[in-house]
Design an enzyme around this catalytic site. Structure first.
Site, PDB file in Angstrom:
ATOM      1  N   HIS A  19      39.887   8.694 -72.452  1.00  8.98           N
ATOM      2  CA  HIS A  19      40.757   7.906 -73.337  1.00  8.98           C
ATOM      3  C   HIS A  19      40.020   8.236 -75.086  1.00  8.98           C
ATOM      4  O   HIS A  19      40.702   8.039 -75.931  1.00  8.98           O
ATOM      5  CB  HIS A  19      40.356   6.574 -73.230  1.00  8.98           C
ATOM      6  CG  HIS A  19      39.137   5.851 -73.338  1.00  8.98           C
ATOM      7  ND1 HIS A  19      38.342   5.640 -72.458  1.00  8.98           N
ATOM      8  CD2 HIS A  19      38.475   5.541 -74.547  1.00  8.98           C
ATOM      9  CE1 HIS A  19      37.049   5.250 -72.763  1.00  8.98           C
ATOM     10  NE2 HIS A  19      37.161   5.005 -74.021  1.00  8.98           N
ATOM     11  N   ASP A  27      38.925   8.666 -65.988  1.00  8.68           N
ATOM     12  CA  ASP A  27      38.670   8.573 -67.263  1.00  8.68           C
ATOM     13  C   ASP A  27      37.774   9.678 -67.562  1.00  8.68           C
ATOM     14  O   ASP A  27      36.769   9.222 -68.419  1.00  8.68           O
ATOM     15  CB  ASP A  27      38.321   7.230 -67.779  1.00  8.68           C
ATOM     16  CG  ASP A  27      38.540   6.929 -69.125  1.00  8.68           C
ATOM     17  OD1 ASP A  27      39.079   7.549 -69.823  1.00  8.68           O
ATOM     18  OD2 ASP A  27      37.829   5.798 -69.620  1.00  8.68           O
ATOM     19  N   SER A  86      32.089   5.567 -76.076  1.00  9.65           N
ATOM     20  CA  SER A  86      32.915   5.952 -75.023  1.00  9.65           C
ATOM     21  C   SER A  86      32.363   7.532 -74.997  1.00  9.65           C
ATOM     22  O   SER A  86      32.648   8.397 -75.950  1.00  9.65           O
ATOM     23  CB  SER A  86      34.313   5.953 -75.338  1.00  9.65           C
ATOM     24  OG  SER A  86      34.599   4.759 -75.052  1.00  9.65           O
TER      25      SER A  86
END
Length: 374
Positions: free
Chosen positions: A103, A135, A233
């Site tokens: 992402h 992911d 992230s």
């Protein structure tokens, strides 16, 4: 960049909330960061991040000193070069391969990626491979002699073990936080890294949990109370030996766009090792399946099989429609999310043991996973 809320599978029922995080309890959000905020403080923060060679081995200081040169900030821009967000990552190989989240690498509207190193230098990056189901993504930069971080054995983690998170929360490059492993094997379903799809994991009306029709990621996550915020992230979660035990991916928050409340989630290193190796070698990752569909309206414990693929692994093992699966490798199955998460944490070709209730008789069934689409 504002990420949409991340929710468990569609049609959640109260009995399944013990197995997967419920939207009613907390909003789960991917932790790529938006542009703005406190990014002006990045330079001062980096200059103040001096390390000490006197740090004791196994201390938080030593972990930070070892990790910081290998942790990067990823700047995301659109086709015109306009910044749209930030993320984190870390060096996997000395020849220019960097790990981050799908992402981050495939953020909506992204067209250009730049990797910013701890010394302030930056370089364009390309996507070597990316997989929305896990992911995870691997970036490639044209630079040699990078200092990689070592991937540890996430199976050796224990609840209560100290961990360190490194990344760029809110654009603050090289930020270090610490905490403990607060839970293991936490089923977490994230959504928002790709182009859309059914957030039930491809189940739709038929309940086909093996279908690869969604961009939702089903994570057998490490839960930590180390502070993780938007911008973290793709950054590493490390043990006190300085080994990466997870990739920071999502947080649970009291509000949709809230920050850390001590509920962060990371992809286990063993999954990272397997998936990134495949992404580097062939640009895509394998997904384990056994060839069954589930009844999404089933309200009992476990999952109820509705269809079995002819000639698939489940059929070969003797699983039939109307059978109920209550455990996978000794782990209780409370719903489809539990089962999908546990299955996708396995390698293709691995043997899993299922507890199956068939015609009121409970028995163990051994199944060898196959690759999706084969």
């Amino acid at each position: 960049m504002t990420q949409p809320p991340v929710v468990p599978p569609s049609r959640p029922r109260p009995r399944r909330r013990a197995g997967a995080l419920a939207a009613g309890a907390a909003a789960i959000a991917l932790v790529a960061g938006g542009v703005g905020g406190v990014t002006g403080a990045v330079v001062a923060h980096r200059e103040d991040a001096a390390t000490s060679s006197d740090a004791a081995k196994g201390s938080l200081e030593a972990v930070a000193e070892r990790a910081l040169p290998s942790v990067v900030t990823i700047r995301i821009a659109d086709s015109s070069g306009k910044p749209i967000g930030t993320g984190s990552g870390f060096v996997l190989r000395a020849d220019g391969y960097i790990v981050t989240n799908y992402h981050v690498a495939k953020a909506p509207g992204s067209d250009q990626l730049k990797v910013l190193f701890q010394d302030g230098s930056q370089i364009d990056a390309s996507v070597a491979g990316a997989d929305s189901s896990y992911d995870l993504a691997v970036l490639k930069v044209d630079r040699k002699g990078l200092i990689p971080l070592l991937l540890g054995d996430s199976r050796a983690l224990q609840v209560g073990a100290p961990v360190v998170a490194v990344g760029a929360p809110l654009g603050l490059q090289g930020s270090v936080t610490s905490g403990i492993v607060s839970a293991l094997n936490r089923p977490v379903i994230t959504k928002g890294g790709g182009s859309g799809g059914d957030d039930s994991g491809g189940s739709g009306d038929s309940g086909n949990s093996d279908a690869e029709t969604s961009d939702a990621a089903y994570l057998d996550a490490i839960q930590t109370d180390a502070a993780i915020n938007h911008g973290n992230s793709g950054g590493p979660l490390l043990n006190l030996q300085g080994q990466v035990v997870g990739v920071n991916t999502a947080i649970a928050s009291a509000t949709e766009n809230g920050g850390s409340i001590g509920l962060g989630f990371a992809i286990p290193a063993n999954q990272v090792r397997r998936t990134t190796d495949q992404l580097i070698r062939k640009g895509q990752a394998d997904h384990p399946v056994i060839g069954i569909s589930f009844d999404t309206e089933y309200a009992g414990e476990g999952v109820k099989v509705t269809q079995v693929q002819t000639g698939g692994p489940a059929a070969q093992a003797g699983i039939k429609p109307d059978d109920v699966i209550t455990k996978i490798d000794g782990q209780n199955v409370r719903g489809t999310a539990d089962f999908i998460v546990a299955l996708r944490s396995k390698a293709v070709g691995s043997r899993v043991t299922l507890m199956v209730v068939s015609e009121s008789r409970e028995h163990l069934v051994s199944v060898v996973t196959a690759a999706s689409g084969k």
